[in-house]
Design an enzyme around this catalytic site. Structure first.
Site, short mmCIF file in Angstrom:
data_model
loop_
_atom_site.label_atom_id
_atom_site.label_comp_id
_atom_site.label_asym_id
_atom_site.label_seq_id
_atom_site.Cartn_x
_atom_site.Cartn_y
_atom_site.Cartn_z
N LEU A 440 21.39 -126.46 44.17
CA LEU A 440 21.18 -125.69 42.95
C LEU A 440 22.41 -124.92 42.53
CD1 LEU A 440 17.65 -124.21 43.75
CD2 LEU A 440 18.17 -126.16 42.30
N ARG A 442 26.44 -123.01 44.28
CA ARG A 442 27.30 -122.75 45.44
C ARG A 442 28.18 -121.55 45.13
NH1 ARG A 442 29.23 -125.70 49.88
NH2 ARG A 442 27.84 -127.41 49.26
N GLY A 443 28.36 -120.69 46.11
CA GLY A 443 29.21 -119.52 45.95
C GLY A 443 29.93 -119.20 47.24
N GLY A 446 27.72 -119.09 50.32
CA GLY A 446 27.07 -120.30 50.78
C GLY A 446 26.46 -121.10 49.64
N VAL A 448 23.12 -123.18 47.81
CA VAL A 448 21.68 -123.01 47.63
C VAL A 448 21.06 -124.38 47.33
CG1 VAL A 448 19.87 -121.81 46.36
CG2 VAL A 448 22.08 -120.72 46.69
N LYS A 462 19.17 -120.89 50.96
CA LYS A 462 20.61 -120.63 50.96
C LYS A 462 21.16 -120.77 52.37
CE LYS A 462 24.07 -117.57 49.05
NZ LYS A 462 24.27 -117.71 47.64
N ASP A 555 28.20 -107.82 43.84
CA ASP A 555 28.61 -109.06 43.16
C ASP A 555 27.70 -109.35 41.96
OD1 ASP A 555 30.21 -111.21 42.67
OD2 ASP A 555 29.33 -112.50 44.19
#
Length: 725
Positions: A440, A442-443, A446, A448, A462, A555
């Site tokens: 779904l 990505r950051g 991590g 998702v 996640k 964030d």
């Protein structure tokens, strides 16, 4: 506060400094209702003076203080006001009232600062945690000086080693420490821009742990706000004030002929008033102890690796908590109705309780032969059910050991079972996500993945990056996050901590992230933009001021704002700052958390990180919502031009607001709106956004005050617009 229990009339009363040196409060009829103590020094009083510290003083001709209000606090302590063994902060009776309440903050005889409920029926200490000793609570009772003070920077220091600080620590802010009417001790800071007092520290993270808050027989439940309720077989004493507790609908006697039963309420306990305490005892023996003592109104049985039994002579300080590893069993006459569907009678009747009937009888209930025969059958039936249950449990444990090598500890397992928040096994999540097939997003923290659990719930899983710590710390932190519940925060359903795997399981939010709807070529109507702005502010305000533990997001950006089917915003990743950086240095913190363009200046300056970093990010976010384009720099390589875009927008907005130009709003807004917006709402969002991105964090508002400002214009009518086009 003078004469708080018999206030004077609002018109016609007066304060006078008399020739004898006494300060006197008189009512409209001239009767004296309060005055300063008269002694020989009173004759030397020349003047009364209200100091900048908030201290009202009487001085002689040489400026010496002969009397001061700082020696007689009511419910509030001001900065630099000494708090000693002779002083108490005593709450008011309720919101908007001034009479003496039941909660107090004071130095006890053991030299430790405490919070106490002293009500009509009982007195009970509840802070620091009465389950622990002085040392375990981080205090000392070896210093008999008994003195404490709140300084100008927002630091509170006490001789018993109690220390705490305001979350906006620093000079130049007006603060007060108040013993509130609900039993919580809170530190408030005044927002000079809005005029609102905001909470910057509080003693009680869980309000249901405040003793006496719901009166006799009452149970405090989270709905999610604390509410007072009544257990099965009880009803409220006063429907207009649930804090007065509950009264039984029955008459429980010591007669051996009275048939009784026990009704189980899971995850509920009543603190104190224990007739008997036993460890390593079976449930049946615990029940028997209560049956054989006619003083016993209920018993508490806890499953914490070994059976713990507490029989209760009275029901005070009741609370329901997903972290309580046991149940309370109410002793009721057999004739009292208490079905499985019984509701706790909260003011909004919203929390359904797990209630199970456990039927037993008084010892004389089986006096004749026919009743003895029935007793034998009941024993055999109970034995058969117990045998089946034991076989089932042993089978489940065997399967668990076979699949995973080891079972979770009994206590941890009970915590998981007794709450919606639970621990998942890695193979379970691997299966739910079809081997992490559908990504779904990505950051930095991590990726998702979408998944479907065995109960058909659609979830987001996640996989956390390798920056997260050991299993014990991870367990503690996710347990805290699991307690956090707000409609504008993504609900965390559980976690996984198998070997090296660290995963969080949360609700799946249908419409994805805000950036996919706001920025070109997509479009979001004004009604939805304003709704999203309020929702995000409410979620952040809850994290900063109201939740069980304060959490700074660190964030906040459109990618971390998810929209449900009704375009209600839900903040995601709100717990990862807590998970990744508990106790670490701010320099390491800044390396891991935050997104360039939304990061407050203090990150780069390596200053201590406070909730004001979220306020800054929120400011950037709502200005982007107003403009409909990126004002931040993180998505492009040429960051200087983009960074200047935000600076330019803020500078122009400040100038237009200051000059009062008629058409300034149209120039600042997303032209795609084509005039379909509320001018007042748009102006408010720009003003709030500009104040939130101030470089000086002390000038930024709190999220609580932002919510209040937005709500003031939330109901204004404006032209409608579609969700998307």
């Amino acid at each position: 506060m003078a004469n708080r229990d018999k206030p004077v009339n609002s018109l016609g009363s007066r304060v006078s400094l008399r020739k004898d040196g006494s300060l006197v409060l008189t009512d409209v009829d001239g009767a004296t209702v309060w005055q300063t103590s008269t002694n020989s020094s009173s004759l030397d009083v020349e003047r009364a003076e209200l100091l900048n510290s908030g201290n009202l003083v009487l001085k002689d001709a040489h400026g010496k203080i002969l009397w001061q209000s700082f020696d007689f606090p009511t419910d509030t302590l001001l900065p630099n006001q000494p708090f000693t063994k002779s002083k108490k902060l005593i709450s008011t009776l309720g919101r908007g009232t001034f009479g003496t309440g039941y909660f107090s903050f004071y130095f006890d005889n053991d030299n430790v600062l405490k919070l106490m409920y002293d009500g009509p029926d009982i007195s009970s200490l509840y802070w620091p945690d009465p389950d622990y000793n002085v040392a375990d609570n981080g205090r000392t009772n070896y210093n008999s000086s008994r003195i404490a003070v709140l300084d100008d920077s927002g630091n509170f220091l006490s001789s018993d080693k109690l220390q705490f600080s305001a979350s906006d620590m620093g000079v130049g802010v007006k603060r007060r420490l108040t013993m509130d009417y609900d039993g919580n001790l809170r530190l408030y800071s005044l927002n000079s821009l809005t005029g609102f007092w905001v909470i910057t520290w509080e003693a009680m993270a869980e309000m249901c742990k405040v003793h006496g808050i719901c009166g006799k027989n009452g149970i405090c439940i989270y709905t999610p706000q604390p509410k007072c309720s009544c257990p099965p077989g009880y009803e409220v004493v006063d429907t207009s004030n649930l804090n007065k507790g509950c009264k039984p609908k029955f008459n429980l006697t010591c007669s051996q002929s009275q048939q009784v039963k026990f009704v189980q309420i899971q995850q509920v306990d009543f603190y104190g008033f224990d007739l008997n305490y036993s460890e390593s005892i079976s449930f049946d023996n615990c029940r028997k102890f209560c049956l054989e003592d006619c003083r016993c109104e209920a018993f508490s049985y806890r499953l914490t690796g070994e059976g713990r039994c507490y029989t209760k002579s009275a029901l005070f300080n009741g609370y329901k908590s997903p972290n309580f590893p046991g149940s309370i069993y109410l002793r009721l006459p057999m004739s009292v109705e208490a079905s499985v569907s019984t509701k706790l009678n909260a003011s909004d009747a919203c929390s359904r309780t797990n209630v199970t009937k456990v039927v037993v009888g008084s010892p004389s209930m089986y006096a004749n032969s026919s009743k003895r025969l029935r007793w034998v059958y009941m024993y055999w039936f109970a034995f058969a059910v117990g045998a089946v249950e034991i076989l089932f449990i042993l089978s489940a444990w065997w399967l668990l050991f076979r699949r995973h090598g080891a079972a979770a500890p009994i206590e941890d397992g009970y915590h998981v079972i007794s709450s919606q928040f639970r621990m998942f096994r890695y193979p379970e999540l691997k299966k739910a996500t079809k081997n992490f097939k559908e990504e779904l997003g990505r950051g930095a923290s991590g990726a998702v993945y979408k998944g479907v659990l065995a109960d058909e719930r659609v979830v987001a899983v996640k996989k956390l990056a390798d920056i997260y710590q050991g299993e014990d710390v991870f367990w503690a932190e996710v347990s805290t996050i699991g307690k956090i519940n707000h409609m504008n925060l993504v609900r965390i359903w559980g976690f996984c901590s198998d070997d090296k795997h660290r995963l969080l399981v949360s609700e799946y939010v249908e419409n994805g992230s805000l950036d996919k709807h706001l920025f070109p070529p997509n479009f979001l109507g004004w009604k939805e933009r304003f709704k999203v702005a309020i929702g995000i502010a409410k979620g952040l305000a809850y994290l900063h001021h109201e939740c069980l533990e304060w959490v700074i997001h660190c964030d906040v950006k459109p990618e971390n704002i998810l929209l449900d089917s009704n375009f209600e915003p839900k903040i995601a990743d709100f717990g990862l700052a807590k998970l990744s950086q508990r106790g670490s240095l701010s320099s390491m913190f800044s390396r891991i958390r935050g997104t360039k363009g939304y990061m407050a200046p203090e990150w780069a300056l390596n200053l201590p990180i406070t909730a004001k970093v979220d306020v800054y990010s929120y400011g950037v976010l709502i200005l982007e919502m107003v403009k409909g384009i990126r004002l931040s720099s993180w998505v492009v390589e040429d960051s200087e031009d983009q960074e200047a875009e935000l600076t330019r927008f803020v500078r122009v907005a400040k100038k237009k607001i200051r000059c009062g130009e008629d058409q300034w709003m149209e120039d600042m807004l997303d032209p795609r709106l084509e005039g379909q917006f509320s001018r007042n709402q748009a102006a408010k969002m720009v003003e709030i956004g500009v104040s939130c991105v101030e470089e000086d964090r002390s000038k930024r508002p709190t999220m609580g005050s932002v919510v209040q400002e937005l709500l003031e214009c939330a109901d204004e009518s404006h032209a409608g617009s579609p969700h998307t086009k």
